[in-house]
Write a protein that holds these residues in place. Sequence first.
Motif, PDB file in Angstrom:
ATOM      1  N   CYS A  43      31.472  38.780  51.281  1.00 12.05           N
ATOM      2  CA  CYS A  43      30.104  39.009  50.807  1.00 12.05           C
ATOM      3  C   CYS A  43      29.642  37.834  49.959  1.00 12.05           C
ATOM      4  CB  CYS A  43      29.989  40.323  50.046  1.00 12.05           C
ATOM      5  SG  CYS A  43      30.442  40.234  48.304  1.00 12.05           S
TER       6      CYS A  43
ATOM      7  N   CYS B 120      37.567  40.442  43.073  1.00 11.95           N
ATOM      8  CA  CYS B 120      36.898  40.352  44.369  1.00 11.95           C
ATOM      9  C   CYS B 120      37.161  41.664  45.076  1.00 11.95           C
ATOM     10  CB  CYS B 120      37.458  39.188  45.180  1.00 11.95           C
ATOM     11  SG  CYS B 120      36.809  39.176  46.871  1.00 11.95           S
TER      12      CYS B 120
ATOM     13  N   CYS C 230      31.380  37.248  44.466  1.00 12.23           N
ATOM     14  CA  CYS C 230      32.325  36.827  43.423  1.00 12.23           C
ATOM     15  C   CYS C 230      32.622  35.339  43.492  1.00 12.23           C
ATOM     16  CB  CYS C 230      33.646  37.585  43.601  1.00 12.23           C
ATOM     17  SG  CYS C 230      34.536  37.072  45.101  1.00 12.23           S
TER      18      CYS C 230
HETATM   19  S1  FES Z   1      33.715  38.180  48.594  1.00 12.01           S
HETATM   20 FE1  FES Z   1      32.735  40.055  48.085  1.00 12.01          FE
HETATM   21  S2  FES Z   1      33.421  40.380  46.089  1.00 12.01           S
HETATM   22 FE2  FES Z   1      34.536  38.654  46.658  1.00 12.01          FE
END
Ligand code: FES
Lengths: 770, 159
Positions: free
Chosen positions: B101, B136, B104
């Motif tokens: 995503c 993460c 983080c």
């Molecule tokens: S890539 Fe989604 S929280 Fe680390």
Amino acid sequence: MARQVLHPPKERLRVVGQRVTRHDAVDKVQARTLYAADWEMPAMLHGAVLRSPYPSARIRRIDPSPARALPGVAAVLLASDVPNNTLWTDVPGQTSEVGALRARIHVLADGVVRYQGEPVALVAAETRELAQQAAELIVVEYEPCAGVFDPVAALQAGAPKVHDEGNLLASWKIRCGDSEAALARAAVVVEGTYRCQFIDHAYLEPESGVAWIDSDGVLVIRVSTQVIEHFRAVAEVLGLAHNKVRVIGPYVGGGFGGKEDVTVEVFLGLLAWRTRRPVKMTWTRQESLLARPKRHPFVLRYRTGATREGELVAQAVDLLADSGAYAYLSALVLMYAAVTAAGPYRVPHVSVQARVAYTNNPPTSAMRGFGAMQMVLGYESQMDQLARRLGIDPVELRVRNALVKGDRLPIGQELDTHVAVAEAARRAWDALGPRPSPSTPEHRVGRGLACNMQPYGRIVWLHDWASAWVGFEMDGSLVVRTGTPDVGGGQASSLCQIAAEVLGLDVGRVSIHIADSALTPLAGTTTATRQLYMSGNAVLQASTVLRRQILEVAARMLETPAAALEMREGAAVAPHGQRVALAAVMKECARSGVSRSALAVYHAPAGDPIDLEHGGGRVFPDYAFGAHAVDVEVDTETGHVRVLRHIACHDVGRAINPQSVEGQIQGGAVMGLGYGLMEEVVLDHGVNLSTLFATYLIPSSLDVPDVEPLIVESGEGKGPFGARGIGEPPIAPPAAAVANAIEDAVGVRITELPITPERVARALGLFRDP
Amino acid sequence: MNERAVAFILNGQSREVHVPAHHTLLDVLRDDLGALEVKEGCGEGVCGTCTVLLDDEPVSACLLLIPRVAGRRITTVRGLGEGETLHPLQEAFAINGAAQCGFCIPGMLLTAYAFLRDHPTPSREEIRRAIAGNLCRCTGYVKIIDAIARVADGRAGRG
Ligand code: FES
Ligand code: FES
């Protein structure tokens, strides 16, 4: 990392199956991706929610006037200001023929609050601080009421009613054969009761969005969501035509099911509509942990009967889940649980009784694994106990009973694709290799296995569909448009790969626009492990149609039959090597009036609702199977459990992007370890004690080992190129595998999650209870 | 409301803000300076998402009140790499699939950057310890650790 292709693909694939670097990766490492909270509009207001401090109370009086009087406050809204205060969370954009499965939630509490954190009022003000301050000025007089905080208590006679209709929200029954008679005849019967807890999605990006009214009078909401189809829910609440609301979904900072339900969008819609100004709302972490729906806790009672030789003969399961104060998706979650409760095994006599009850706890709803994952603790703990009782190797016992293609599930559904249970179990177990030795004399090492089955795609009677548009630009570059939200699993990038494969392009020549309800063909939710399957098939279909269109034109240009042409490296290529670049083909298409794009709608195999109790057929389109094997070390002085090795084997059908597949498996397994070992939303009579990241613990890099993925590619999934979804499956086995490994190490069975050091120490008798 | 003028260096450029003294560095970076590359995950100093470098050391921007930053140097992920060119760590994260995503990742990268600067040839376990303060929820950490190790190896290889 190990990656073995069991059934090598027959056709030559150029892009599919490659470890492609996702098109969004560079933006993400440079932090140029604009998530929901990174968006702003000129002259924007900020929204805040006033929430109930009580888990159960009557609202005697609300006085918003002190808040309205505060300079800089643009709106204060109560339930009476909401045109239609009921939010229907049925499956968006699909059929509404789900009857009792339709879930009702109040947008704002109306007279009664049923959980701590329930929204009571909304504020929009010039700054975030002001909005918060105004919310606190609203005077609410509550009269606390008796509540019920446990599903067992909720179903007892005389329990306080959470809703007037009573506390039993839904129940399902499955019957296949006669489990009672079979259990009575069985050579051995093992019984167990297992409990699992409330947990939170704890994505790193809290809920956020911005809403505004555009120059056409359309209410636009840019929001972190897994479901852009919520534009309809917002329209219904506001009493607007559906085509007057648009939802734009940016890249999501993690969803895991928590952004499947409506979060901020309906509040933003109300505030922007009322104030006629842009409004932004971002929940704090505390607010997110307090009020968002959680994963369902279950009490699972299992009785499993087998022959001396270890052949399963019967499984009787009783499930009770906590829905919290509102229905959300509980009835559906319960159905996933019931259908998979007997596990990936051949059991001739099965009975499942599943119930879910309202309580005054926070609502529970979708979370990665959606009911099917909780069952694994039950059926896999039972399998190990059975293996122990019979003196049969745990892998052997599973292999002997594993479902195979052609078998039927207790609901009567025939499994018509490859079933990888036995091979996943063997391979995961074997990959562990020699047993490690304990690090000190006080430590013991143990090994555990857990298999699982997880549906992917929606229940077939929801008549699921997804659509995609694929078109060439004049220079031969390609554009894909689809409603698919990308929640971090690489959904968009895999779709680019599929289009690039079919149309013979470098994946860098494909750009994709996703998740805009007004501008991208709708593709349904990024949930239920369905996007690779559903949108993947839609993109495959659109690309295939487009390919045919284009090749007709190229064939005329090359004076070769279209069937003889190949598409590669951005050109149509004839057998003798003569080629025409796509840009030239596009020119010719334009000249001769041939469309350079195609829109496709993929309809999943559909079916009518079946009576689960009497069986009769298909509930889910297909299932994914896998197995995890772990080595753990238990500290016999403290009860602390450390996972030393973790092998996670899954049949993904076909790995479209092996790197993304590994990432889904590793991330899912670690989330599963968090569930198994540490995560819990602690509630005290409905009061949430875990509203900080300091009290709600998720695994850090030190809490987990390097999860080692083993990918099986049977090529028999129902997605594009034989792929099956892998979003949810890896989260399920870890907790049970660890519980099994603990018994192997120290001879005690932990039946309640999370498996904290305290629980293990208690089981080891390290505490002396009075 | 007790406004302060606070001057500091952000990614090599002098900046001055006039804000209430109780505002955090995170608020100021995001709301006043448009440094939206710094993300907020918890706002309470636990998740590491808002990590920036304060005079080259990783800190949680959500815990730092703005007066504390006066006269100091702040580096965000935009301060890594040069212009459009990726820093080797950013490249390794991208190639390795370490960003799912991605939420983080900016904080994770800065922690990794400061760590590698001080520990050019770390073991895998040292990397694991170094990023323990950056949560993460997506990746299970393996690919992140792989990416950091890859840069460290490259550096060790070049001597
Ligand atoms: S890539 Fe989604 S929280 Fe680390
Ligand atoms: S946002 Fe600062 S540490 Fe979590």
